[in-house]
Write a protein that holds these residues in place. Sequence first.
Motif, PDB file in Angstrom:
ATOM      1  N   GLY A  51      55.792  27.314  14.863  1.00 42.86           N
ATOM      2  CA  GLY A  51      56.500  28.593  14.908  1.00 42.86           C
ATOM      3  C   GLY A  51      57.923  28.429  15.410  1.00 42.86           C
ATOM      4  O   GLY A  51      58.503  29.358  15.957  1.00 42.86           O
ATOM      5  N   GLY A  52      58.468  27.233  15.251  1.00 42.38           N
ATOM      6  CA  GLY A  52      59.842  26.986  15.682  1.00 42.38           C
ATOM      7  C   GLY A  52      59.977  26.659  17.152  1.00 42.38           C
ATOM      8  O   GLY A  52      61.090  26.474  17.647  1.00 42.38           O
ATOM      9  N   ILE A  53      58.831  26.578  17.851  1.00 43.57           N
ATOM     10  CA  ILE A  53      58.827  26.365  19.304  1.00 43.57           C
ATOM     11  C   ILE A  53      58.109  25.060  19.619  1.00 43.57           C
ATOM     12  O   ILE A  53      57.095  24.745  19.002  1.00 43.57           O
ATOM     13  CB  ILE A  53      58.128  27.558  20.002  1.00 43.57           C
ATOM     14  N   SER A  54      58.629  24.322  20.590  1.00 39.02           N
ATOM     15  CA  SER A  54      58.060  23.012  20.914  1.00 39.02           C
ATOM     16  C   SER A  54      56.649  23.144  21.459  1.00 39.02           C
ATOM     17  O   SER A  54      56.333  24.056  22.215  1.00 39.02           O
ATOM     18  CB  SER A  54      58.937  22.291  21.937  1.00 39.02           C
ATOM     19  N   THR A  55      55.788  22.190  21.036  1.00 41.89           N
ATOM     20  CA  THR A  55      54.401  22.194  21.499  1.00 41.89           C
ATOM     21  C   THR A  55      54.210  21.297  22.717  1.00 41.89           C
ATOM     22  O   THR A  55      53.160  21.342  23.349  1.00 41.89           O
ATOM     23  CB  THR A  55      53.470  21.639  20.393  1.00 41.89           C
ATOM     24  N   GLY A  56      55.191  20.454  23.001  1.00 39.56           N
ATOM     25  CA  GLY A  56      55.039  19.474  24.059  1.00 39.56           C
ATOM     26  C   GLY A  56      54.676  18.101  23.505  1.00 39.56           C
ATOM     27  O   GLY A  56      54.809  17.092  24.192  1.00 39.56           O
ATOM     28  N   MET A  57      54.262  18.073  22.260  1.00 41.59           N
ATOM     29  CA  MET A  57      54.013  16.795  21.585  1.00 41.59           C
ATOM     30  C   MET A  57      55.370  16.220  21.165  1.00 41.59           C
ATOM     31  O   MET A  57      56.375  16.926  21.152  1.00 41.59           O
ATOM     32  CB  MET A  57      53.130  17.017  20.350  1.00 41.59           C
ATOM     33  N   PRO A  58      55.422  14.917  20.814  1.00 44.27           N
ATOM     34  CA  PRO A  58      56.718  14.341  20.429  1.00 44.27           C
ATOM     35  C   PRO A  58      57.375  15.120  19.281  1.00 44.27           C
ATOM     36  O   PRO A  58      56.723  15.449  18.292  1.00 44.27           O
ATOM     37  CB  PRO A  58      56.351  12.921  19.990  1.00 44.27           C
ATOM     38  N   LEU A  59      58.652  15.366  19.456  1.00 41.86           N
ATOM     39  CA  LEU A  59      59.448  16.029  18.430  1.00 41.86           C
ATOM     40  C   LEU A  59      59.905  14.960  17.449  1.00 41.86           C
ATOM     41  O   LEU A  59      60.528  13.983  17.856  1.00 41.86           O
ATOM     42  CB  LEU A  59      60.647  16.681  19.122  1.00 41.86           C
TER      43      LEU A  59
END
Lengths: 363, 363, 363, 363
Positions: free
Chosen positions: C287-295
């Motif tokens: 959703g355009g928001i970081s999940t905390g997983m590697p970007l």
Amino acid sequence: MASNSFGNIFRITTWGESHGRAIGVVIDGCPAGIPISEEEINHDLARRSPGNSPYTSPRKEKDLGEIMSGVFEGKTTGTPISIVIWNQDQDSSKYDSIKNLYRPGHASYTYLQKYGAFDYRGGGRASARETAGRVAAGAVARKFLSTLGVTVAAWLEKVGPHTAAVSTENLAEVEKKTYESPVYCPDESTAEKMMELIGKVQDEGDSIGGLVRAVAVNLPAGLGDPVYEKLSANLSKAMISIPGTKGIEFGTGFAVSQMTAYENNDIFVNKNGTVETETNHAGGILGGISTGMPLELAVAFKPPSSIMKPMKTLDVHGTDQTFRLQEGSRHDPCIAVRGVTVVEAMMAITIADALLMNRSSKV
Amino acid sequence: MASNSFGNIFRITTWGESHGRAIGVVIDGCPAGIPISEEEINHDLARRSPGNSPYTSPRKEKDLGEIMSGVFEGKTTGTPISIVIWNQDQDSSKYDSIKNLYRPGHASYTYLQKYGAFDYRGGGRASARETAGRVAAGAVARKFLSTLGVTVAAWLEKVGPHTAAVSTENLAEVEKKTYESPVYCPDESTAEKMMELIGKVQDEGDSIGGLVRAVAVNLPAGLGDPVYEKLSANLSKAMISIPGTKGIEFGTGFAVSQMTAYENNDIFVNKNGTVETETNHAGGILGGISTGMPLELAVAFKPPSSIMKPMKTLDVHGTDQTFRLQEGSRHDPCIAVRGVTVVEAMMAITIADALLMNRSSKV
Amino acid sequence: MASNSFGNIFRITTWGESHGRAIGVVIDGCPAGIPISEEEINHDLARRSPGNSPYTSPRKEKDLGEIMSGVFEGKTTGTPISIVIWNQDQDSSKYDSIKNLYRPGHASYTYLQKYGAFDYRGGGRASARETAGRVAAGAVARKFLSTLGVTVAAWLEKVGPHTAAVSTENLAEVEKKTYESPVYCPDESTAEKMMELIGKVQDEGDSIGGLVRAVAVNLPAGLGDPVYEKLSANLSKAMISIPGTKGIEFGTGFAVSQMTAYENNDIFVNKNGTVETETNHAGGILGGISTGMPLELAVAFKPPSSIMKPMKTLDVHGTDQTFRLQEGSRHDPCIAVRGVTVVEAMMAITIADALLMNRSSKV
Amino acid sequence: MASNSFGNIFRITTWGESHGRAIGVVIDGCPAGIPISEEEINHDLARRSPGNSPYTSPRKEKDLGEIMSGVFEGKTTGTPISIVIWNQDQDSSKYDSIKNLYRPGHASYTYLQKYGAFDYRGGGRASARETAGRVAAGAVARKFLSTLGVTVAAWLEKVGPHTAAVSTENLAEVEKKTYESPVYCPDESTAEKMMELIGKVQDEGDSIGGLVRAVAVNLPAGLGDPVYEKLSANLSKAMISIPGTKGIEFGTGFAVSQMTAYENNDIFVNKNGTVETETNHAGGILGGISTGMPLELAVAFKPPSSIMKPMKTLDVHGTDQTFRLQEGSRHDPCIAVRGVTVVEAMMAITIADALLMNRSSKV
């Protein structure tokens, strides 16, 4: 955000502290094809320079702007114009003794609260020196305006009880007389009285406030965007962003609170096919949009806060202290004098921006 | 650009004309987790509503804001809060007879110059009605500020020669008294004189200007971003974007042009470990950043331009005409009265934005 | 507007042409209190410098950034950080012979159409040299990210048919190996093949494209603002603003057009109290928001357009001409190599901005 | 900031959640004088509507946009155009059972991390429903573009292994065929295969990704501003802000990593006095500025995440759960189908903005 930038299309970004290596400005969004030279920029910078008159700070510094980019073969290219002005007189050792003081009327306390630290050398970013970048950018804006016949002029209108009487029929003449006067007041006899008063206040180790008036003529009608980008709203932001300003008014200004509409309304008249108004209480703006009549505003400058007279204050530990300027320190007795040039620059920049914004108003 | 938007992080976008289907506001950047209800918004809207007092326009319209989005289970979600206010009393046939007139003091001429056309019905986008969206957004901002203990209040300070005397020790009390007064002036005896004067001017088919004062207390020190996003610069833009405003000043304001630094500087003092200033000439702002002292400003409103008294003007063909309001038209005799609520709203919005911007000042 | 600026809160403005006096960057909105030195900036600039490897332009220029403002006593002050990089090797006489040519694949024609003129010297503002300002700003952003434990790394992933195999378990190791490789590829055996291919293409007077991959780890979940300030949307703008880029993809990217949701959805799992996903097809963004997983993202660079091999073109008069680089001209055979450092910088800047924006998400 | 707004001059702000009262868009900066009707807006909205084809969500909702402001006597006035679209089918009770689940591939987890709460009803703000506001604004942008002869078209290019073959010689014909096809693919035989594949995947309770291609023709050369407001950079942000997108490429795109400059450079040729290029690998953009050749890009959409097939996930307490769509839920088997209309809209909006920005490029 972008708190060091001003403008929507014609957009300036200033940087630099009073006692760093240099200060400067980046002008983005200036149209391509405007002839501009370092000489023109330095002409305006000289007017703002400290040491230019006995009524400004004796800081001995010749502000010279260097164009680093954005001008090619004598003309703007449409890309960012970067202008750097070196700091020459940047000995900051004399600030060591006051580095922990909250200087009365200064931003040291508020910067400390905001950032957790402050650059105690000469005001840091809050220094009036920052305005040199505005004046350099203003020179470019004025050149752009001149291609459209728009002229901007400002002068010192009032110090203490002394108010200048100035006719704005011939704005070029006003500009000439303004910059011939050591206090940037085109009304010679009032200027004499202002100088006497400023000198007296200075002798007492004190400083004094002042009022600057500015006028722009030959603006096309239709500049300014409803509702938050009103020409008047942007001019207000522009002016109140200048260090030391405490108020702004347009046209008849604060006096309107005592007027009726029948007195205040400017009557539209047909002058040989052109729509004008008989009076100009509105200061050239209706609904935030220029009418084509002269744009008129006044800006109040406070007395510069750093003075020789000792004043009580605190240090960063909350302990009572006394602050006074050291002998030989460089400070203006009336910041409104140099404020004239800065008001002029900000007015030109704001109008230049409004002119470009207006290009997208119609299909 | 985005000329119908205001604010950096807490950002409002208003839309709608006086005589369209509806007007509204979208609030973007409001933090998640603020409890807010339509009742709270309508409470503030009622204060701004026309017909609320004999000293405002008799337009019979109950402004009710509907929250369309951005609030879920009673709290803001962080997504845009859209509020729509329907236009109920939108018969525009009565404008037919004046559709080609440049109404004196109005934006009809300048809009026509800008856009090549103008919505002649009741001022279109330049109508004071646009400010309802600001007030709705202001209610949300005020709720956000309340979570931090920050309070904002405004009142009618001056009409003609009558100036209210108001103590700001207890701002909740000031707010209460303000909205009990038909002219939004908490000083009852002055309010009486104002009402008498407004009534007299109204009887003459004329209108009158006024001055609104606003105060905010319990602001943390450190709000406002140097150099172009100064709290004072943004408040100036906010206030001068309100229709009918002609000037703004902070703290001692224009009077500083006659003061010396020794008189004007506010002395820092240690009040039980808190840094305060003895006086507050600065109006709570130094270097554009809040000091933590009460934030104080005053805004001048012009007399509303549309009056019963006939005035000369032109039509769009450049022909001489006469303009006067028709009997029964809905217009305010003193726009500064309802301006109180709008000033309050814009102050709250600007402070809310500064609070959020300040969150990124330190690492 | 502000077309030479990028970012909302952490905001960079670059200026300068390839053959002017200098180029530079102003970083606004950087929080106060970050330790930063010219050495750290020059460390990153050296990686981007031409002449750093046989696989980059032989322009002999040691890029040294000078910090002009915004850093005091070794730390950022919250005010604009201005960095100037002087142009040393700026002889533009060799461009005289081609000043009227539309160089194939270059921006000379489009600049001329836009501005009515173009700076023919070395690409002017469209030169890859502009990216030095980005890298200088990226060094500051990386330092800020490091205070939060966030690490960014990029490398050359693909040239022609040769694709690097890189494990991102240990990103510090990846960074080390990347900058030990002359083509900035941490997979040594693939790097050999890339070098061979680039050398062969270069010998033929031609150039070649490439793919850069970038990864950021330890991002908190929640970065990126719906809906137009999505982290992915801003990273896309950031990357496609780099000269020579033609595409970007996140996580599994273009391959998703052939996948089903059952294959593509990343399953949420509880890893000792932390929410993670089993796979990371999403590239760390939902959703355009970081999940905390590697970007994770990849950027395609085109082959640099100026080559030794003669190509047909037109001059400004519309006449057929031939263009080829002169012997000894300084140009990269594979711009993706130096693109690695620029991608890294833009990723760091975009994440730094998202981190600051996120500070106002909750009350 | 302003994370729900897009564009510099032509600027849209969308608001609303899938299951709130309504959604909408405010268009600011649209020039005055463009004829536009609700019919034209609803024409485009119908194309995006769910239930329009068996290959989109069966949500039974006729999206009808109401113009609330900014249009007077059939033409835009230059003031904000507010369009409201009511949510009709907003029963959210069926979401009760999944309100605590992190739906795989959805933004529920990331919203919760960002805002501390999330609107679990149908995706809230992250719902594809938000794109209706974009399409309504796109209809206005397309109308503006049509006054300049600029045409935009998009279509479904690829699903699984099936790639459409489309000639862009006659873009009006492409548009016609696209919207005659249930999967918005103008190549009928490929469309058949796509439908078969989508149907099969849907029968398995799964969904599939897809690739959308878009083209704009008759753009003037010179659109797009260096360096961060490149036309390509803004298009990238526009497209990757659309829910479900994972990649974008221009012209030859990712394939350039395997090409040499001699292969990739487009040769300038003089076509009867007009500068064109023989090939168009660049996709109509050089240095971020339009060349006047067709603008070409492709956008990758992921398979929509919510499917009937059960998938493992977590709830907000970190406990293992299973998620699957309930029978009768409304979801698309291939979001790329409706993505066609959204890509088209965002392309039109971005080009409209670039056209207006370009008006200030020259003096």
